[in-house]
Structure formats: C-alpha cells, structure tokens
Design a protein around this motif. Structure first.
Motif: not given
Length: 299
Positions: A215-221, A244-253, A285-290
């Motif tokens: 996810g965006l701004y993870d410590h690894a980033m 790559y470090f995901f924002s929820k908006e980028f993944l949703a798009e 982390f970003l956790q999502s379901k589509f």
C-alpha cells in the motif's frame, strides 16, 4: 513472482525484499479507507527523491524482468518466503463462496511463486482445483517438484500475465476465485491493466478477484535509497526486481477499466518489528475484492 508478507526492508545493504523477517509488534491489524498520514520527516524523504532513471535503464529493467525473478529464485530456491496460512482467514470467500457444500471450487493463483499460498490451500481444502502460474520458469519448476504437487488437483504453468493469453492453459470463464497476492506490484504500471483484462477472461461471471499488495506509504517505500525510483510510487530493488505501492484510487481505476467491480478496497495497517534492527515500523498493505459483473452459471 509472488511475495510474502514478511520481508526485510527494501534498501538494506543485503539484497532482500521488504516483507521478509518482520513480525507484528502488536496483535491484530487495522483496516481503513484512508491512506496513512506521513510525518514531516517522511514527507521530506519522499519529496527529496525526484530523480528518475534514464529511459535506457527503464527499458533494460523491463526487458530483464523475467531474468531477474529467475535469478531471485535461483539464489533463494524455496527457502525465502513463508507459507501463507493466513489466506483463508483474510479472504473468507475461499471458504464461503460455494453455493453447496460439495461444490468443487476452481482457483487461479496468478503469480504463484514457489507455492507458498498454493500448497497450504490444497492441504486446507480437499475440494478445490488450482491453476497456478508465474512469470519465472524456475519458480514453476519448484512448484512441480514439490511432493504435494498433484496434477489431479493443480496445474502449474509459466505465464507473463501482460502478454500470454491465460486461455491457452485455463478455459475461458471457468475460474471461481483469482488470487493476486503480492504480484501486481511487480508489473510495470503501464501493463497492469493488460494483466487484469487477461485474468478477467478466465473468471466466471460473478467470480471474485482477491487482491493484497503493497500500500501507499508502506515503510518499505520510504526505505528505498536514492536512485531507486522508476516512476510515481514505483521503485527498483538492488536485485533488479521492481515494486509498486498502490493507492486504493489507482487500483479501483485499474480494475474498473478492466471491467471489474469493486466489492471492498481498504488499506491494512500493521505495526511490525524489523528483527535485525529492532525497530517497530508501520506497514501498509492494500486488501481488496473485485468481482466480474454478471450472474454465475450455477446461480
């Protein structure tokens, strides 16, 4: 090409991946719809990394992506990542999406690595069939050499999700659940949509994509050293593999453009400790379901 949730931090002198060798500082985790707030020091650190690699180096990394992952598995064989026994806990669809108890589920693990998710699933549920693919031919070979590999219950094959049509190995519209766990982050952002469209073709109408990644701004980033930035939220590790470090908006798009509808899409915040350095740090982390629109054939 699948990563785990327990690597050491990117940018360390030793070539490692930023989720290995960490454990929770406190029990549990928090789900939130908003990105983690950065401290002034963290903002300055990100703001100071403006220089990007040359086009030549970017093209070289893209061309050598498969070779770099193959070398990663050559160095680490099956010993680097921990088995993911948490998968069914985090994604109840792996247990509850059956319409009747004896229904045999068909899964696709996109980016299976050496089977750290695949084999715990096969042991936990005797009534599933899993297609498992990976970018690295060496990783796929390790899967097939595992004593738990059984062609009657799983089929492993090499695949570049961005250009190899999955329908060459998986029947169109046949998959109930696709897992994308620490995989899409290794794909160039310009090609992520192609990978999702490819996956959508083999997913049943009403089928589910389960996603978990950086996810965006993870410590690894925030730990990448100068010269590691390839693009917005996109970095290269010392071994040539990318993240790559995901924002929820980028993944949703991305998913919307690939014809998938969002069911849930949240950041997962955890406090973990780097054992080597003794530091408690924030992981994101970003956790999502589509889901693929339409009714399933059995409904």
């Amino acid at each position: 090409m699948a990563l785990s949730e327990n690597e050491s931090f990117a940018g360390d002198i030793k070539t490692t991946h930023p989720e290995e060798e960490v454990s929770p500082c406190v029990s549990g985790q928090t789900k939130t719809s908003t990105a983690r707030l950065l401290s002034r020091e963290e903002l300055d650190r990100l703001g100071g990394e403006r220089a990007l690699m040359s086009d030549f180096k970017l093209m070289k990394l893209e061309k050598e992506a498969q070779k770099n992952w193959d070398l990663f598995y050559k160095r680490n064989t099956t010993n680097f990542f921990k088995d993911r026994h948490w998968t069914t806990r985090e994604f109840e669809e792996l247990k509850t999406c059956r319409e009747f108890e004896s229904q045999r589920l068909v899964l696709l693990e996109a980016g299976c690595g050496v089977g750290n998710c695949l084999f715990p699933l096969l042991e936990d549920d005797r009534n599933i069939f899993v297609y498992a693919c990976d970018f690295s031919p060496r990783a796929v070979e390790f899967v097939k050499l595992n004593p738990l590999y059984c062609p009657e219950r799983c089929c492993a094959f090499q695949c570049d999700l961005t250009k190899d049509d999955l329908r060459g190995s998986v029947p169109e519209g046949s998959v109930d659940v696709v897992t994308l766990i620490f995989v899409l982050s290794a794909v160039h952002p310009d090609k992520m949509k192609l990978a999702l469209q490819n996956i959508s073709r083999v997913l049943k109408p009403g089928g589910i994509v389960l996603f978990r990644d950086y996810g965006l701004y993870d410590h690894a980033m925030l730990r990448f050293k100068a010269g590691s930035k390839l693009g917005e939220n996109f970095y290269v590790r010392q071994d040539g593999t990318r993240s790559y470090f995901f924002s929820k908006e980028f993944l949703a798009e991305l998913c919307n453009d690939a014809g998938l509808q969002s069911v849930s899409n949240d950041y997962v915040l955890r406090e973990t400790v780097n054992k080597k350095e003794g530091l408690c740090v924030p992981r994101v982390f970003l956790q999502s379901k589509f889901t693929k629109p339409g009714q399933s054939e059995s409904s």
